[in-house]
Design an enzyme around this catalytic site. Structure first.
Site, PDB file in Angstrom:
ATOM      1  N   ASP A 299       0.831  -1.208   0.000  1.00  8.31           N
ATOM      2  CA  ASP A 299       0.000   0.000   0.000  1.00  8.31           C
ATOM      3  C   ASP A 299       0.861   1.251   0.000  1.00  8.31           C
ATOM      4  OD1 ASP A 299      -2.129  -1.660   0.199  1.00  8.31           O
ATOM      5  OD2 ASP A 299      -2.504  -1.306   2.319  1.00  8.31           O
TER       6      ASP A 299
HETATM    7  C1  LIG Z   1     -10.727  -1.646  -0.851  1.00 11.90           C
HETATM    8  C2  LIG Z   1     -11.701  -2.458  -1.701  1.00 11.90           C
HETATM    9  C3  LIG Z   1     -11.354  -3.937  -1.599  1.00 11.90           C
HETATM   10  C4  LIG Z   1     -13.131  -2.237  -1.177  1.00 11.90           C
HETATM   11  O1  LIG Z   1     -14.040  -2.821  -2.071  1.00 11.90           O
HETATM   12  P1  LIG Z   1     -15.619  -2.572  -2.053  1.00 11.90           P
HETATM   13  O2  LIG Z   1     -15.979  -1.559  -1.014  1.00 11.90           O
HETATM   14  O3  LIG Z   1     -16.271  -3.873  -1.952  1.00 11.90           O
HETATM   15  O4  LIG Z   1     -15.970  -2.037  -3.501  1.00 11.90           O
HETATM   16  P2  LIG Z   1     -15.686  -0.696  -4.339  1.00 11.90           P
HETATM   17  O5  LIG Z   1     -14.246  -0.430  -4.473  1.00 11.90           O
HETATM   18  O6  LIG Z   1     -16.393  -0.858  -5.620  1.00 11.90           O
HETATM   19  O7  LIG Z   1     -16.299   0.488  -3.518  1.00 11.90           O
HETATM   20  C5  LIG Z   1     -17.694   0.699  -3.412  1.00 11.90           C
HETATM   21  C6  LIG Z   1     -17.967   1.047  -1.990  1.00 11.90           C
HETATM   22  O8  LIG Z   1     -17.292   2.216  -1.623  1.00 11.90           O
HETATM   23  C7  LIG Z   1     -17.914   2.725  -0.458  1.00 11.90           C
HETATM   24  N1  LIG Z   1     -17.816   4.182  -0.527  1.00 11.90           N
HETATM   25  C8  LIG Z   1     -16.750   4.859   0.004  1.00 11.90           C
HETATM   26  N2  LIG Z   1     -16.916   6.157  -0.170  1.00 11.90           N
HETATM   27  C9  LIG Z   1     -18.095   6.338  -0.800  1.00 11.90           C
HETATM   28  C10 LIG Z   1     -18.798   7.485  -1.205  1.00 11.90           C
HETATM   29  N3  LIG Z   1     -18.310   8.697  -1.001  1.00 11.90           N
HETATM   30  N4  LIG Z   1     -19.978   7.329  -1.825  1.00 11.90           N
HETATM   31  C11 LIG Z   1     -20.445   6.095  -2.056  1.00 11.90           C
HETATM   32  N5  LIG Z   1     -19.836   4.935  -1.682  1.00 11.90           N
HETATM   33  C12 LIG Z   1     -18.652   5.070  -1.056  1.00 11.90           C
HETATM   34  C13 LIG Z   1     -19.328   2.175  -0.431  1.00 11.90           C
HETATM   35  O9  LIG Z   1     -19.409   1.330   0.695  1.00 11.90           O
HETATM   36  C14 LIG Z   1     -19.394   1.368  -1.701  1.00 11.90           C
HETATM   37  O10 LIG Z   1     -20.023   0.128  -1.535  1.00 11.90           O
HETATM   38  P3  LIG Z   1     -21.589  -0.051  -1.887  1.00 11.90           P
HETATM   39  O11 LIG Z   1     -21.854   0.620  -3.194  1.00 11.90           O
HETATM   40  O12 LIG Z   1     -21.787  -1.532  -1.908  1.00 11.90           O
HETATM   41  O13 LIG Z   1     -22.292   0.632  -0.758  1.00 11.90           O
HETATM   42  C15 LIG Z   1     -11.680  -1.978  -3.164  1.00 11.90           C
HETATM   43  O14 LIG Z   1     -12.063  -0.623  -3.168  1.00 11.90           O
HETATM   44  C16 LIG Z   1     -10.353  -2.135  -3.872  1.00 11.90           C
HETATM   45  O15 LIG Z   1      -9.967  -3.221  -4.285  1.00 11.90           O
HETATM   46  N6  LIG Z   1      -9.648  -1.004  -4.066  1.00 11.90           N
HETATM   47  C17 LIG Z   1      -8.382  -0.972  -4.805  1.00 11.90           C
HETATM   48  C18 LIG Z   1      -7.217  -1.466  -4.014  1.00 11.90           C
HETATM   49  C19 LIG Z   1      -7.005  -0.669  -2.760  1.00 11.90           C
HETATM   50  O16 LIG Z   1      -6.734   0.519  -2.798  1.00 11.90           O
HETATM   51  N7  LIG Z   1      -7.136  -1.355  -1.627  1.00 11.90           N
HETATM   52  C20 LIG Z   1      -6.846  -0.755  -0.346  1.00 11.90           C
HETATM   53  C21 LIG Z   1      -5.400  -0.738  -0.154  1.00 11.90           C
HETATM   54  S1  LIG Z   1      -4.916   0.136   1.254  1.00 11.90           S
END
Ligand SMILES: CC(C)(COP(=O)(O)OP(=O)(O)OC[C@H]1O[C@@H](n2cnc3c(N)ncnc32)[C@H](O)[C@@H]1OP(=O)(O)O)[C@@H](O)C(=O)NCCC(=O)NCCS
Length: 397
Positions: free
Chosen positions: A170
């Site tokens: 990260d």
């Molecule tokens: C971290 C991770 C696994 C989370 O996955 P996830 O929450 O299941 O899916 P998404 O990335 O599509 O994000 C959508 C979610 O963001 C969240 N979110 C955060 N900020 C938001 C906002 N301002 N408005 C709306 N939704 C938001 C919601 O919970 C939304 O989920 P929902 O539509 O089911 O309610 C994913 O974002 C990812 O793989 N990111 C890239 C790699 C990364 O940076 N990982 C973290 C390393 S430190």
């Protein structure tokens, strides 16, 4: 008064967890105006990351420092409109939703470009924006494994270990996100080029550091196995125990440093045979055994005095407590004590790199969720109190 290095750059940080928000945080340290967009009511996951004190994250004050926290929910049509209004006013958007999520919400890069053709968009995802894994979720630890680095960490006859007990992927991806964003700003603003997207994955930054192992498999046919230190390139190398039970490191990565070690150890007899690294690597055991014995018979202070005098780089294996008491860290202001609502004050790493004309500054610790709503929505978007109250009532902010 001197201007900050990134004064005038406005970044919309719509990211969560560590990698991408940390990248935006580095830009904030150097004076970029970073608006951190968070889910109303719950905020960025990183606000709750452990370790905790009385249920409150002690990581957030450093992770969120220097940012302006606003709330905005992208699920609502009105929320998307507000987002696009913000895009119009920003230079950079940093995001880390899974590939395709912003498009699914109807606010992908094409839509952002319609309202602001000059917007630079930095994406951080597990596997990047392309390839068969592009839609998969990603977190640091699995992506470190994908990078090949976990395979390399530990002892050959034991299971692999994570390495540093932290999500290294990260933080390294965060650095690449900053590098990419800065290059895109230079290209757009100085070379008058087109605004572009920066596609950062969590694994490629680590993989980039494995260049010698890539060459090793390609040219020598050797699939690098794990070793506890980077053996195979230098001799002597290791983590040694001193006579007063301190752990210390020593490595002779260059021939002149080995020459200096011969001085420190009073072993001029080694030079005719071992002056060149290739000869030491061909027969490392006598040297490693002698260095281990030499260090084991003296205190850390004695070894350090001899090595410092001769010009051999050595270091005690420092704990966080050692670091807190170390004069080098103190002289360079490497640990800052920052006022913070939750804990009174909190210590955090300083600002790196050190810029001589425009050093960065910690102006405030991680802010309360939505504490800049009024500032941003009023002063940047020109909303009225009533409009802001309405958005709040409808749970859009
Ligand atoms: C971290 C991770 C696994 C989370 O996955 P996830 O929450 O299941 O899916 P998404 O990335 O599509 O994000 C959508 C979610 O963001 C969240 N979110 C955060 N900020 C938001 C906002 N301002 N408005 C709306 N939704 C938001 C919601 O919970 C939304 O989920 P929902 O539509 O089911 O309610 C994913 O974002 C990812 O793989 N990111 C890239 C790699 C990364 O940076 N990982 C973290 C390393 S430190």
């Amino acid at each position: 008064m001197k201007r900050a290095a990134l004064e005038g750059v406005r970044v919309l940080d719509i990211a969560t967890v560590i990698a991408a928000p940390w990248a935006a945080g580095i830009m904030a340290d150097f004076g970029a105006e970073v608006i951190k967009v968070e889910m109303p009511g719950r905020g960025d996951t990183s606000r709750n990351l452990g370790p905790l004190k009385d249920g409150v994250s002690i990581r957030w004050p450093a992770l969120g420092r220097n940012k302006k926290s606003i709330t905005l929910d992208f699920h609502y049509e009105e929320g998307k409109k507000v987002f696009l209004e913000l895009v119009k006013k920003c230079d950079v958007v940093i995001e880390n939703f899974k590939t395709g999520t912003l498009d699914k919400w109807g606010i992908g890069v094409d839509v952002m470009r319609q309202v602001n053709p000059d917007i630079i968009v930095t994406h951080v995802t597990g596997y990047g924006q392309t390839g068969p894994n592009k839609n998969l979720a990603g977190l640091g630890m699995p992506l470190q494994a994908f990078s090949g680095m976990t395979y390399l960490c530990g002892y050959p006859d034991r299971p692999p270990v994570q390495g540093p007990p932290m999500p290294l992927a990260d933080y390294v991806a965060g650095l690449y996100a900053v590098i990419g964003t800065m290059m895109a700003l230079y290209h757009r603003d100085f070379l008058k080029g087109k605004a572009q997207e920066i596609d950062v994955s969590l694994y490629e930054g680590l993989f980039r550091m494995e260049e010698s192992f890539v060459a090793q498999l390609d040219i020598l046919g050797i699939n690098k196995e794990r070793t506890p230190v980077s053996s195979g390139a230098s001799c002597p190398i290791g983590i040694f125990k001193t006579g007063d039970n301190q752990w210390m490191t020593l490595v002779c990565s260059t021939n002149p440093v080995f020459d200096h070690l011969c001085d420190a150890m009073e072993r001029p007899d080694w030079l005719p045979k071992y002056a060149k690294a290739k000869d030491r690597l061909a027969d490392p055991t006598p040297i490693m055994d002698a260095v281990t014995k030499w260090i084991g018979e003296q205190t850390w202070e004695e070894v350090k005095a001899k090595c410092d005098k001769a010009g051999v780089p050595v270091c005690k294996v420092m704990s966080m407590k050692d670091i807190f008491e170390d004069p080098q860290y103190a002289a360079r202001n490497d640990i800052l004590e920052v006022p913070c609502e939750e804990f009174g004050t909190i210590k955090m790493p300083g600002i790196f790199p050190v810029l001589t004309e425009t050093p960065g500054e910690v102006k405030w610790a991680g802010p309360k969720l939505g504490s800049y709503n009024e500032d941003v929505y009023k002063n940047i978007l020109g909303m009225t109190d009533e409009e802001i109250a309405g958005l709040k009532e409808r749970k859009i902010i």
